[in-house]
Scaffold this active site. Structure first.
Site, PDB file in Angstrom:
ATOM      1  N   ASP A 146      -6.100  -3.959   0.398  1.00 57.82           N
ATOM      2  CA  ASP A 146      -5.792  -4.029   1.766  1.00 57.82           C
ATOM      3  C   ASP A 146      -7.565  -4.237   2.202  1.00 57.82           C
ATOM      4  O   ASP A 146      -7.619  -3.089   3.333  1.00 57.82           O
ATOM      5  CB  ASP A 146      -5.388  -2.586   1.837  1.00 57.82           C
ATOM      6  N   HIS A 185       0.741  -1.290  -0.209  1.00 59.56           N
ATOM      7  CA  HIS A 185      -0.350  -0.181   0.127  1.00 59.56           C
ATOM      8  C   HIS A 185       0.804   1.623   0.425  1.00 59.56           C
ATOM      9  O   HIS A 185       0.970   1.879   0.802  1.00 59.56           O
ATOM     10  CB  HIS A 185      -0.827  -0.020   1.487  1.00 59.56           C
TER      11      HIS A 185
HETATM   12  O1  DOR Z   1      -5.554  -0.038   7.398  1.00 59.45           O
HETATM   13  C1  DOR Z   1      -5.260  -1.002   8.063  1.00 59.45           C
HETATM   14  N1  DOR Z   1      -6.164  -1.854   8.402  1.00 59.45           N
HETATM   15  N2  DOR Z   1      -3.421  -1.093   7.596  1.00 59.45           N
HETATM   16  C2  DOR Z   1      -3.184  -2.033   7.527  1.00 59.45           C
HETATM   17  O2  DOR Z   1      -2.039  -1.676   7.849  1.00 59.45           O
HETATM   18  C3  DOR Z   1      -3.643  -3.426   8.877  1.00 59.45           C
HETATM   19  C4  DOR Z   1      -5.104  -3.061   7.995  1.00 59.45           C
HETATM   20  C5  DOR Z   1      -6.357  -4.191   8.975  1.00 59.45           C
HETATM   21  O3  DOR Z   1      -5.502  -5.431   9.771  1.00 59.45           O
HETATM   22  O4  DOR Z   1      -6.877  -3.798  10.237  1.00 59.45           O
HETATM   23 ZN    ZN Z   2      -0.517  -3.063   6.018  1.00 60.66          ZN
END
Ligand code: DOR
Ligand code: ZN
Length: 430
Positions: A304, A231
């Site tokens: 993501d 990301h």
């Molecule tokens: O926004 C995010 N949520 N970034 C991350 O790196 C982890 C992820 C999560 O696991 O909720």
């Molecule tokens: Zn991440």
């Protein structure tokens, strides 16, 4: 198994319409106006056919947070989004840092049957950042792990990162880094800039991401290993990846649909649906990310997809967990931000959302050409459709989409996993 005849599709959105026949698990015939024969005909006039999409970065939350998502609900969402394979991130509870946990996730994916699940193994025990996990055991397990990541956390110890990069060379693995220098992001809530100053929220400077990317590219170059940057969110990061590739280092990078489309001024609403890690950035960053994806500096789009339960998201900004769902909207957002504005072709969509992520993850049978003899992992899209995102109508168990209420172009009509429809007429088949 049923033989299918997809009629009048545009392969990669190009050329004249053709018919594509599947039989068993493979594509067996491609040509104009083929006889239906014993196949089941499916009228796909006007639709674009792509290889099934592949996500390098999905949070499926099982084991541990089945209230937010399960392998079953998350992979059904993936199929509806056109995906035939997803990489399941390791930040579960327990963490996927042993052969036992990655095999469990892999088996749950097989049982659900909506798409292939390739578990990501943690780099460090418990994501603790101190002791390397048993990467080789996970690589040798039934799950055949090739992607390792502490995502959600950064492998910030340079020596440990170096050793992990060296170690995975033995089995052609890759370290996928969540680039976030922890000392520069203590208490950070959103992008550091004019908006964070105005809102009085602690800022998350671009340099916290860029410093780690620069260091890791140097390390990957030094030891001659594969690094994948998760990301990427800033214009400076795109510059660094371009520089590393120019050096001939084996560095790849992904960008999310939300970083391609949304900016930090959305935080003015104080709606935590816009809280994400890395944070939404500025117009300048979004433009650089789009250009970087179009010119291949950024190799692929990864969702993501980060589902969160209501109590973790519908709370005040500071207490809310970061993350957004994305599997069911990813393709539409890419069409909206890149294809329709003329920055990217459908052929490039196939590269950036299927072929390249499959190659980075070393996933066999995915991201293959649309050609006779290849596995029938397919994504059929209606490019003319427009739809309004309804958070409650999605297959994911969570509701935290930042696109709720947005009208988006293009809709997945059907998804085939090795010749079997997982989605037909826009609906999951099971
Ligand atoms: O926004 C995010 N949520 N970034 C991350 O790196 C982890 C992820 C999560 O696991 O909720
Ligand atoms: Zn991440």
């Amino acid at each position: 198994m049923t033989s299918w005849l997809l009629q009048a599709v545009l392969l990669y959105g190009e050329g004249e319409p053709v018919d594509v026949r599947t039989d068993g698990e493979r594509i067996v015939e491609i040509g104009a106006a083929l006889p239906v024969g014993d196949s089941r005909a499916y009228d796909a006039a006007g639709c674009v056919l792509l290889p099934g999409l592949v996500d390098l970065h999905t949070h499926l939350r099982e084991p541990g947070r089945e209230d937010a998502e399960t392998v079953e609900t998350g992979t059904r969402a993936a199929a509806l989004g056109g995906f035939t394979a997803v990489h399941a991130m390791a930040n579960t509870d327990p963490v996927a840092d042993t052969a036992g946990v990655v095999e469990q996730v892999w088996r749950l994916g097989q049982e659900a049957g909506h798409c292939d699940v390739a578990p990501v193994g943690a780099v460090t025990v418990g994501l603790g950042g101190e002791q390397m996990a048993e990467l080789g055991t996970m690589a040798d397990s039934a799950a055949r792990v090739r992607v390792f990541s502490d995502d959600g956390k950064c492998v910030s110890d340079a020596s440990l990162m170096r050793r992990a990069l060296e170690y995975v060379k033995a089995f052609d693995g890759v370290i996928a880094q969540h680039a976030q220098e922890p000392r520069l992001t203590v208490g950070a809530q959103m992008n550091e800039g004019i908006t964070s100053s105005r809102l009085g929220l602690t800022g998350w400077p671009a340099v916290a991401e860029e410093a780690v990317i620069a260091r890791d590219c140097l390390l990957a170059g030094h030891v001659g290993s594969r690094l994948h940057v998760c990301h990427v969110s800033t214009a400076g990061s795109v510059e660094l990846i371009r520089w590393a590739k120019g050096k001939g280092w084996d560095v790849t990078a992904e960008v999310t649909p939300h970083h391609l489309s949304l900016t930090d001024d959305l935080a003015c609403s104080y709606d935590p649906v816009f809280k994400v890690n890395p944070p939404l950035r500025t117009d300048v960053d979004v433009e650089a990310l789009r250009a970087g994806l179009a010119d291949g500096t950024i190799d692929c789009v990864a969702t993501d997809h980060a589902p969160h339960a209501l109590e973790d998201k519908e709370t005040e900004w500071g207490a809310a967990l970061p993350g957004m769902t994305g599997l069911e909207t990813a393709l539409s957002v890419v069409v909206d931000t890149l294809v329709e504005p003329g920055l990217m072709s459908w052929r490039q969509v196939a590269e950036r959302l299927s072929e390249t992520p499959a190659r980075i993850g070393r996933l066999e049978g995915h991201g293959r050409p649309l050609a006779v003899g290849e596995p029938a992992n397919l994504c059929l899209v209606d490019p003319a459709a427009r739809w309004t995102v309804d958070a409650r109508a999605m297959a994911t168990r969570s509701r935290n989409t930042p696109f709720a209420g947005h009208e988006l172009p293009a809709r997945v009509r059907a998804t085939f996993l090795r010749g079997r429809p997982t989605v037909l007429d826009g609906k999951a088949t099971s």
